[in-house]
Motif scaffolding. Structure first.
Motif, PDB file in Angstrom:
ATOM      1  N   ALA A 152      44.206  45.502  39.805  1.00 61.22           N
ATOM      2  CA  ALA A 152      43.642  45.538  38.450  1.00 61.22           C
ATOM      3  C   ALA A 152      43.668  44.139  37.843  1.00 61.22           C
ATOM      4  O   ALA A 152      42.688  43.694  37.232  1.00 61.22           O
ATOM      5  CB  ALA A 152      44.415  46.523  37.582  1.00 61.22           C
ATOM      6  N   PHE A 153      44.789  43.434  38.019  1.00 63.42           N
ATOM      7  CA  PHE A 153      44.887  42.086  37.452  1.00 63.42           C
ATOM      8  C   PHE A 153      43.807  41.169  38.033  1.00 63.42           C
ATOM      9  O   PHE A 153      43.209  40.363  37.325  1.00 63.42           O
ATOM     10  CB  PHE A 153      46.285  41.502  37.707  1.00 63.42           C
ATOM     11  CG  PHE A 153      46.448  40.110  37.166  1.00 63.42           C
ATOM     12  CD1 PHE A 153      46.451  39.883  35.792  1.00 63.42           C
ATOM     13  CD2 PHE A 153      46.571  39.025  38.017  1.00 63.42           C
ATOM     14  CE1 PHE A 153      46.579  38.601  35.280  1.00 63.42           C
ATOM     15  CE2 PHE A 153      46.693  37.730  37.517  1.00 63.42           C
ATOM     16  CZ  PHE A 153      46.693  37.518  36.145  1.00 63.42           C
ATOM     17  N   ASP A 202      44.950  43.242  31.882  1.00 65.09           N
ATOM     18  CA  ASP A 202      45.657  42.154  32.587  1.00 65.09           C
ATOM     19  C   ASP A 202      47.120  42.079  32.139  1.00 65.09           C
ATOM     20  O   ASP A 202      48.026  41.927  32.961  1.00 65.09           O
ATOM     21  CB  ASP A 202      44.978  40.801  32.322  1.00 65.09           C
ATOM     22  CG  ASP A 202      43.620  40.699  33.005  1.00 65.09           C
ATOM     23  OD1 ASP A 202      43.322  41.566  33.858  1.00 65.09           O
ATOM     24  OD2 ASP A 202      42.867  39.757  32.691  1.00 65.09           O
ATOM     25  N   GLY A 203      47.332  42.188  30.843  1.00 66.84           N
ATOM     26  CA  GLY A 203      48.703  42.126  30.310  1.00 66.84           C
ATOM     27  C   GLY A 203      49.547  43.280  30.810  1.00 66.84           C
ATOM     28  O   GLY A 203      50.697  43.097  31.227  1.00 66.84           O
ATOM     29  N   GLY A 252      53.576  45.536  34.602  1.00 68.41           N
ATOM     30  CA  GLY A 252      53.797  46.562  35.636  1.00 68.41           C
ATOM     31  C   GLY A 252      54.328  45.929  36.918  1.00 68.41           C
ATOM     32  O   GLY A 252      55.275  46.432  37.534  1.00 68.41           O
ATOM     33  N   ILE A 253      53.745  44.796  37.312  1.00 66.51           N
ATOM     34  CA  ILE A 253      54.211  44.086  38.516  1.00 66.51           C
ATOM     35  C   ILE A 253      55.681  43.690  38.344  1.00 66.51           C
ATOM     36  O   ILE A 253      56.504  43.849  39.249  1.00 66.51           O
ATOM     37  CB  ILE A 253      53.337  42.828  38.776  1.00 66.51           C
ATOM     38  CG1 ILE A 253      51.923  43.247  39.195  1.00 66.51           C
ATOM     39  CG2 ILE A 253      53.970  41.931  39.843  1.00 66.51           C
ATOM     40  CD1 ILE A 253      50.909  42.093  39.243  1.00 66.51           C
ATOM     41  N   SER A 254      56.005  43.201  37.159  1.00 62.82           N
ATOM     42  CA  SER A 254      57.372  42.748  36.900  1.00 62.82           C
ATOM     43  C   SER A 254      58.375  43.911  37.017  1.00 62.82           C
ATOM     44  O   SER A 254      59.430  43.777  37.644  1.00 62.82           O
ATOM     45  CB  SER A 254      57.407  42.117  35.506  1.00 62.82           C
ATOM     46  OG  SER A 254      58.699  41.770  35.174  1.00 62.82           O
ATOM     47  N   MET A 291      52.715  54.283  35.834  1.00 65.79           N
ATOM     48  CA  MET A 291      51.775  54.658  34.759  1.00 65.79           C
ATOM     49  C   MET A 291      50.991  53.430  34.292  1.00 65.79           C
ATOM     50  O   MET A 291      49.795  53.513  34.016  1.00 65.79           O
ATOM     51  CB  MET A 291      52.533  55.283  33.577  1.00 65.79           C
ATOM     52  CG  MET A 291      53.050  56.667  33.889  1.00 65.79           C
ATOM     53  SD  MET A 291      53.560  57.598  32.421  1.00 65.79           S
ATOM     54  CE  MET A 291      54.970  56.685  31.881  1.00 65.79           C
ATOM     55  N   MET A 292      51.676  52.294  34.229  1.00 67.90           N
ATOM     56  CA  MET A 292      50.994  51.067  33.790  1.00 67.90           C
ATOM     57  C   MET A 292      49.901  50.674  34.786  1.00 67.90           C
ATOM     58  O   MET A 292      48.820  50.226  34.395  1.00 67.90           O
ATOM     59  CB  MET A 292      52.013  49.945  33.610  1.00 67.90           C
ATOM     60  CG  MET A 292      52.926  50.246  32.432  1.00 67.90           C
ATOM     61  SD  MET A 292      54.322  49.148  32.311  1.00 67.90           S
ATOM     62  CE  MET A 292      53.561  47.736  31.556  1.00 67.90           C
ATOM     63  N   GLY A 293      50.178  50.868  36.076  1.00 67.86           N
ATOM     64  CA  GLY A 293      49.165  50.566  37.093  1.00 67.86           C
ATOM     65  C   GLY A 293      47.905  51.394  36.876  1.00 67.86           C
ATOM     66  O   GLY A 293      46.778  50.889  36.950  1.00 67.86           O
ATOM     67  N   ALA A 294      48.107  52.678  36.589  1.00 67.47           N
ATOM     68  CA  ALA A 294      46.944  53.560  36.417  1.00 67.47           C
ATOM     69  C   ALA A 294      46.185  53.226  35.133  1.00 67.47           C
ATOM     70  O   ALA A 294      44.959  53.328  35.073  1.00 67.47           O
ATOM     71  CB  ALA A 294      47.392  55.018  36.410  1.00 67.47           C
ATOM     72  N   ILE A 295      46.914  52.812  34.099  1.00 71.58           N
ATOM     73  CA  ILE A 295      46.237  52.406  32.857  1.00 71.58           C
ATOM     74  C   ILE A 295      45.433  51.125  33.128  1.00 71.58           C
ATOM     75  O   ILE A 295      44.271  50.999  32.741  1.00 71.58           O
ATOM     76  CB  ILE A 295      47.261  52.202  31.719  1.00 71.58           C
ATOM     77  CG1 ILE A 295      47.911  53.538  31.356  1.00 71.58           C
ATOM     78  CG2 ILE A 295      46.597  51.585  30.489  1.00 71.58           C
ATOM     79  CD1 ILE A 295      49.172  53.424  30.492  1.00 71.58           C
ATOM     80  N   ALA A 296      46.062  50.194  33.867  1.00 72.41           N
ATOM     81  CA  ALA A 296      45.408  48.911  34.131  1.00 72.41           C
ATOM     82  C   ALA A 296      44.176  49.057  35.023  1.00 72.41           C
ATOM     83  O   ALA A 296      43.195  48.331  34.851  1.00 72.41           O
ATOM     84  CB  ALA A 296      46.407  47.938  34.767  1.00 72.41           C
ATOM     85  N   PHE A 297      44.207  50.014  35.950  1.00 71.42           N
ATOM     86  CA  PHE A 297      43.065  50.044  36.879  1.00 71.42           C
ATOM     87  C   PHE A 297      41.819  50.712  36.311  1.00 71.42           C
ATOM     88  O   PHE A 297      40.817  50.865  37.005  1.00 71.42           O
ATOM     89  CB  PHE A 297      43.451  50.489  38.293  1.00 71.42           C
ATOM     90  CG  PHE A 297      43.584  51.955  38.592  1.00 71.42           C
ATOM     91  CD1 PHE A 297      42.532  52.839  38.443  1.00 71.42           C
ATOM     92  CD2 PHE A 297      44.762  52.444  39.132  1.00 71.42           C
ATOM     93  CE1 PHE A 297      42.650  54.178  38.772  1.00 71.42           C
ATOM     94  CE2 PHE A 297      44.905  53.781  39.467  1.00 71.42           C
ATOM     95  CZ  PHE A 297      43.838  54.650  39.279  1.00 71.42           C
ATOM     96  N   GLN A 298      41.846  51.026  35.005  1.00 72.39           N
ATOM     97  CA  GLN A 298      40.569  51.310  34.319  1.00 72.39           C
ATOM     98  C   GLN A 298      39.644  50.111  34.491  1.00 72.39           C
ATOM     99  O   GLN A 298      38.436  50.223  34.468  1.00 72.39           O
ATOM    100  CB  GLN A 298      40.794  51.469  32.818  1.00 72.39           C
ATOM    101  CG  GLN A 298      41.492  52.722  32.418  1.00 72.39           C
ATOM    102  CD  GLN A 298      41.714  52.757  30.921  1.00 72.39           C
ATOM    103  OE1 GLN A 298      40.829  52.387  30.153  1.00 72.39           O
ATOM    104  NE2 GLN A 298      42.886  53.214  30.509  1.00 72.39           N
ATOM    105  N   LYS A 299      40.271  48.931  34.623  1.00 76.50           N
ATOM    106  CA  LYS A 299      39.501  47.693  34.770  1.00 76.50           C
ATOM    107  C   LYS A 299      38.812  47.623  36.125  1.00 76.50           C
ATOM    108  O   LYS A 299      37.741  47.015  36.253  1.00 76.50           O
ATOM    109  CB  LYS A 299      40.477  46.521  34.618  1.00 76.50           C
ATOM    110  CG  LYS A 299      39.847  45.159  34.662  1.00 76.50           C
ATOM    111  CD  LYS A 299      40.902  44.061  34.692  1.00 76.50           C
ATOM    112  CE  LYS A 299      40.271  42.736  35.087  1.00 76.50           C
ATOM    113  NZ  LYS A 299      41.276  41.774  35.540  1.00 76.50           N
TER     114      LYS A 299
END
Ligand SMILES: NC(=O)c1ccc[n+]([C@@H]2O[C@H](COP(=O)([O-])OP(=O)(O)OC[C@H]3O[C@@H](n4cnc5c(N)ncnc54)[C@H](O)[C@@H]3O)[C@@H](O)[C@H]2O)c1
Ligand SMILES: [Fe+2]
Length: 382
Positions: free
Chosen positions: A209-210, A220-221, A226-228, A254-262
């Motif tokens: 996603a990033f 991105d944020g 999420g990576i951290s 959960m953050m990964g799934a939110i981020a991969f909307q991108k």
């Protein structure tokens, strides 16, 4: 954060996050005048003690419980039809998905099917089928028991054709759960192998996603944080699980799934054909492929890799250092480095390359990928 406290977030939907939040489920149903949930899970989880405890807790209240668990490891259309029959035959008023990505995806597809009875794949997002999702859907609640797909906060379900095994995506904003009970205590007994594979799926979501090519600083944020969280916790969650590592992994997924909307990228396109052709677990397929896919991306995106390396607190802030980190992480959590160790053979490569090139994930990869790139990446990873 304090790991024995409960937190509430309303992004992207209401999330009750923390150990013990599952205990709030009966009261939530009562407050919402819901008395007859269809609980969708998988046949393995249906036998586990935490699942039985959830059911017996519900049965202490005036709630009629119906459990549907007749689903495949990589879910297919007929699973969704059978679950819809269970709804039709037992007079239900809401749907609760409890499980990993497989169970939650089937639950979400049943949610769609209740008031949309044309052929399920008419609603396939890849052919614009989301426009037919026009009717109301039942009240939907998700309860994740793995920390990987983040399907609990998603709006899509991945369901395969029974015969061709081709993956279809059912998507609509209406398919977002009304509430998520994200209780890391439910993941405490997750076996080491599942923790490792699902955790690498979550890391792949955040990294892809990033790097994905759309402009989306919000995602991105989220992805970097999420990576951290995953960097700090995956190895512990696999080898010496405690509540802190389980909590961080559940949040990171959960953050990964939110981020991969991108968007996602080359690694997911390498992984999907392994599941459809060889029934490989989705997370494992990503885990083995991620170092190779990331190495492919470095060339034009050193800047972005520098930010990932910084987030991972690597000594050298380079793409190559990120790739080395991924190989080392896989070693620490017992994920093989080579595709041949998970059953891939030379003779599979042509078919895999065709499927990967046809896959929906790579058009958002920052660097364009052609069929020969996929063939070469598989050969490198073999
Ligand atoms: N909707 C999405 O956005 C999305 C994204 C990625 C993947 N997926 C889908 O998700 C599926 C994979 O999901 P997954 O990686 O969570 O695996 P999974 O749902 O297949 O679960 C893996 C295994 O762990 C077991 N398990 C689950 N929770 C457990 C617990 N708490 N304790 C012990 N055992 C437990 C399950 O029974 C299963 O055997 C695939 O079907 C994939 O296509 C969906
Ligand atoms: Fe994934």
């Amino acid at each position: 954060m304090n790991f024995d406290e409960v937190y509430q977030y309303n992004f992207p939907t209401t999330i009750r996050f923390g150990a013990g939040t599952i205990k709030e489920l009966p009261a939530y149903l009562q407050q919402n005048k819901l008395k007859a949930p269809l609980i969708v899970t998988d046949p393995n989880i249906a036998q586990l003690s935490f699942f039985r405890a959830i059911i017996s807790d519900l049965q202490k209240h005036p709630v009629s419980v119906e459990v549907f668990h007749d689903i495949h490891k990589n879910p297919v259309k007929s699973d969704v039809y059978k679950g819809t029959d269970a709804w039709d035959q037992t007079n239900r008023d809401c749907i609760i998905g409890i499980g990993g990505g497989a169970a939650l995806d089937v639950a979400r597809a049943i949610v769609l099917r209740i008031n949309h009875r044309d052929d399920l794949f008419k609603y396939d997002d890849l052919i614009g089928g989301d426009v037919y999702v026009t009717n109301d859907v039942p009240h939907f609640i998700t309860i994740p028991t793995t920390a990987g797909t983040g399907s609990e906060v998603g709006r899509s379900a991945i369901i395969s054709d029974d015969e061709t095994h081709q993956k279809k995506i059912l998507f609509s904003p209406k398919l977002l759960a009304k509430i998520v009970f994200a209780d890391p205590a439910l993941t405490m007994e997750l076996p080491a192998f599942v923790t490792a594979a699902t955790g690498m799926d979550a890391l792949t979501h955040n990294m892809e996603a990033f790097l994905a090519k759309n402009h989306h600083p919000i995602c991105d944020g989220i992805a970097l944080e999420g990576i951290s969280l995953i960097k700090d916790s995956l190895e512990t969650a696999v080898n010496r699980p405690d509540l802190a590592s389980r909590s961080n992994m559940l949040m990171g997924s959960m953050m990964g799934a939110i981020a991969f909307q991108k968007g996602l990228g080359v690694v997911h396109s390498l992984a999907h054909p392994l599941s459809s052709l060889l029934d490989t677990h989705h997370g494992l397929a990503n885990a083995v492929n991620i170092p190779y896919g990331m190495r492919f991306n470095i060339e034009w995106f050193e800047d972005k890799f520098r930010r990932i390396a910084r987030t991972l607190e690597l000594k050298q802030e380079t793409g190559e250092a990120v790739v080395n980190y991924l190989f080392e992480l896989n070693s620490k959590i017992n994920i093989p480095h080579k595709l041949k160790d998970i059953g891939v053979k030379e003779q599979h490569l042509e078919a895999l390359a065709d499927l990967a090139f046809a896959d929906f994930a790579h058009p958002n990869n920052p660097k364009p990928v052609n069929r020969e790139d996929f063939r070469r990446l598989y050969a490198e990873a073999l």
